[in-house]
Design an enzyme around this catalytic site. Structure first.
Site, short mmCIF file in Angstrom:
data_model
loop_
_atom_site.label_atom_id
_atom_site.label_comp_id
_atom_site.label_asym_id
_atom_site.label_seq_id
_atom_site.Cartn_x
_atom_site.Cartn_y
_atom_site.Cartn_z
N GLU A 221 -3.35 -1.01 0.06
CA GLU A 221 -2.43 -0.81 0.98
C GLU A 221 -1.71 -1.77 2.14
O GLU A 221 -2.80 -1.16 3.27
CB GLU A 221 -1.81 0.45 1.61
N CYS A 255 4.25 0.58 8.72
CA CYS A 255 4.20 -1.19 7.16
C CYS A 255 5.98 -0.45 6.71
O CYS A 255 5.90 -1.59 6.24
CB CYS A 255 3.06 -0.93 6.98
#
Length: 478
Positions: A221, A255
C-alpha cells in the site's frame, strides 16, 4: 594478541530471533482452530477498546495528532479487528464448488490455509489503523505476525504487542521489532511467508526488490494523489466540508485523503469560496482539541514547501495560505487554484495540508484528469444524481471510490482496500484481506467411476470419440 570484543546486539539482530519464535508459535496458533483464534482475537480487541484513552495518548505523543483523531483511529482499527475475528471462518473454511462436466464424478472443494509467518511494516501517519489492517486479518487467517512499526512511532508498536501478550498469553504469535529502515530490510530478508508494507512508493519498490531475493510475496500500500470531483448539481457545502476534512485532516498526512479537486466550471467559484472560508477558519496546534496537529516529520514539511513554491512558480495562485503557511513543525491550510497539471502539487504526493482546486469544462474532463495520475488509491465524487455517481465511480481508476463523502470505505470492514499503479497492489480488509494472507488448497474426491474415462494411458478410441461428440454438442454450437 588483542581479545575480540563481542559486537553489541542491534535492533536488526532481534529480527531473526522474532522470526524463529513466530515459526514455533505459528503451529500452535493454527492448531487453535477457528473458534480458539476467534476467542483470542476478541480478548485482544476488548483490551484495546478498554484502554482506548491510553493507546490514543501514545499515538498523540508520537505523531502530534489531536486526541480526538487518535481515539477515532483506534475505534476504526478495533472495528476491523472485530470483523476479521468474527468472519474468518465463514470466508476461509473449506466449501464445495462445482466440478464441471468433465469432472462430474468428482466432489470438488476449496479451502484456505495459513501461510505461516507474516511480516508487517507499518507507517507513522496512522500507526494503529493502517498496520492493523494487515495484522488483524493475518492473525484471523491463522498466521503468526512480526510487526515493524515506523521508527517515528515505535512506542505504539510495542504497546500493541504488550497488550497482545497480556490478552493472549502463550507462544509469541504477535511480536513487534523496532528500528529504522535497516530493521525493515532485515525483516524483508528474513524469509517470512508474506510481507505487507505501507509507505512511500519509492520505499515500496525497495521492499519488493529485497523480498524478490527470497521470492517472498508482498502486499504494497503505497502513496496516493487522490482526486475529488464536484459536479454542477452537487451539494457545494457538503463537498467543501469533505474536501477540507480530506485535505487538511491529520495535517494532510493521509494517503487516501484529498489532494486534488476538479470542479465543473459553472460552480467553480462558489465551491472555491466555501472551501477557502473553511480553510481560513482552520488552524493547527498542539492542543488536544486542535483541528489538526504538527507535521510528524521535518522532511515532510520540506516537501510541502517545495510543492507550494513550484505551483506558484508555474502560474498557480494561492487562495489561502502560501509559502508563509509553512511554519515548522506546523503547516497552515493551503488552497491552491488553477495549478498546471504538470506541477509537483498535482503529480507528486504532497502529504501535507494543501489542496489543489482546478476547474473543468465537464465531468468527462474531470475523470480524464483524475485518471492521469500514476497513483490510484482512492477517489471521491459529489453529485446529486445516482446515475452520474455510478458512472463516475465505474470510470475512475482507483481502488476505492466514495460518493458524496470522503474516506467512506475506511469504516466499512467488509470492503477491501488497496490501490493500482504507483499506489501498490494486493488488498487488506474484508474477505479479500483474509484471503490475502491465506493459501488456497483445492481437493477433489472421486465419488464414482467416470462414465467416459479419459484419464488413463490405455484410453479406448471409442471413449475419446464419444467424449469428442459431447464436447462439440456443448461448446461448438451457438
Amino acid at each position: 594478541m588483542p581479545t575480540e570484543t563481542a559486537k553489541p546486539p542491534t535492533e536488526t539482530d532481534a529480527v531473526p530471533v522474532a522470526i524463529a519464535a513466530a515459526r514455533a508459535a505459528a503451529g500452535w496458533w493454527a492448531g487453535l482452530g477457528w473458534d480458539g483464534r476467534r476467542r483470542a482475537l476478541l480478548a485482544w480487541k476488548r483490551t484495546l477498546a478498554g484502554r482506548v484513552e491510553e493507546l490514543a495518548g501514545q499515538i498523540r505523543a508520537e505523531t502530534g495528532k489531536p486526541h480526538g483523531d487518535a481515539v477515532l483511529e483506534v475505534m476504526l482499527a478495533v472495528e476491523h479487528l472485530d470483523w476479521a475475528a468474527r468472519h474468518a471462518r465463514g470466508v476461509l473454511r473449506r466449501r464445495r464448488v462445482p466440478a464441471g462436466l468433465l469432472a462430474a464424478n468428482q466432489a470438488a472443494s476449496v479451502g484456505y490455509e495459513p501461510l505461516g509467518v507474516i511480516g508487517v511494516i507499518g507507517p507513522w501517519n496512522y500507526p494503529v489503523y493502517t498496520p492493523l489492517g494487515s495484522i488483524s486479518y493475518a492473525l484471523a487467517a491463522g498466521n503468526a505476525v512480526v510487526f515493524k512499526p515506523s521508527e517515528h512511532t515505535p512506542g505504539v508498536g510495542r504497546w500493541l504487542a504488550e497488550r497482545w501478550a497480556e490478552a493472549v498469553p502463550g507462544p509469541a504469535v504477535f511480536q513487534a521489532v523496532t528500528g529504522d529502515g535497516e530493521t525493515g530490510a532485515a525483516l524483508c530478508r528474513a524469509g517470512v511467508d508474506k510481507l505487507a508494507f505501507t509507505g512511500s512508493t519509492a520505499t515500496g519498490r525497495t521492499v519488493m526488490a529485497a523480498c524478490a531475493v527470497t521470492l517472498t510475496p508482498v502486499v504494497i500500500e503505497a502513496g496516493g494523489k487522490d482526486a475529488l470531483i464536484v459536479a454542477a448539481d452537487a451539494d457545494l457545502d457538503a463537498a467543501a466540508r469533505a474536501a477540507a476534512f480530506g485535505g487538511f485532516g491529520n495535517a494532510g498526512q493521509t494517503c487516501a485523503g484529498v489532494e486534488r479537486v476538479y470542479v465543473e466550471r459553472s460552480v467553480y467559484e462558489p465551491f472555491l469560496d466555501r472551501l477557502a472560508e473553511l480553510a481560513r477558519a482552520t488552524r493547527p496546534g498542539e492542543e488536544p482539541d486542535a483541528r489538526y496537529g504538527r507535521m510528524t516529520t521535518p522532511a515532510q514539511t520540506a516537501v510541502v514547501a517545495a510543492h507550494i513554491e513550484d505551483a506558484l512558480a508555474r502560474g498557480g495562485r494561492a487562495v489561502v495560505g502560501g509559502p508563509a503557511a509553512v511554519r515548522p513543525p506546523f503547516v497552515d491550510p493551503v488552497v491552491l487554484a488553477e495549478v498546471p497539471e504538470d506541477s509537483l502539487a498535482v503529480t507528486a504526493e504532497t502529504f501535507g495540508p494543501t489542496v489543489v482546486v482546478n476547474p473543468v469544462r465537464d465531468l468527462d474532463e474531470a475523470v480524464e484528469r483524475a485518471n492521469a495520475s500514476r497513483y490510484g488509491l482512492a477517489a471521491s465524487v459529489f453529485t446529486g444524481s445516482r446515475r452520474t455517481a455510478a458512472d463516475l465511480a465505474a470510470r475512475l481508476r482507483a481502488g476505492a471510490v466514495s460518493v458524496n463523502a470522503v474516506l467512506g470505505f475506511a469504516a466499512a470492514p467488509a470492503l477491501p482496500f488497496g490501490g493500482v499503479g504507483d499506489s501498490g497492489f494486493g488488498r487488506v480488509h474484508g474477505a479479500d484481506g483474509l484471503r490475502e494472507f491465506s493459501r488456497p488448497k483445492s481437493v477433489t474426491r472421486q465419488r464414482f467411476a467416470a462414465p467416459i474415462d479419459l484419464l488413463r494411458l490405455d484410453r479406448r478410441p471409442a471413449a475419446l470419440a464419444r467424449a469428442t461428440r459431447l464436447f462439440r454438442l456443448r461448446h461448438a454450437r451457438g
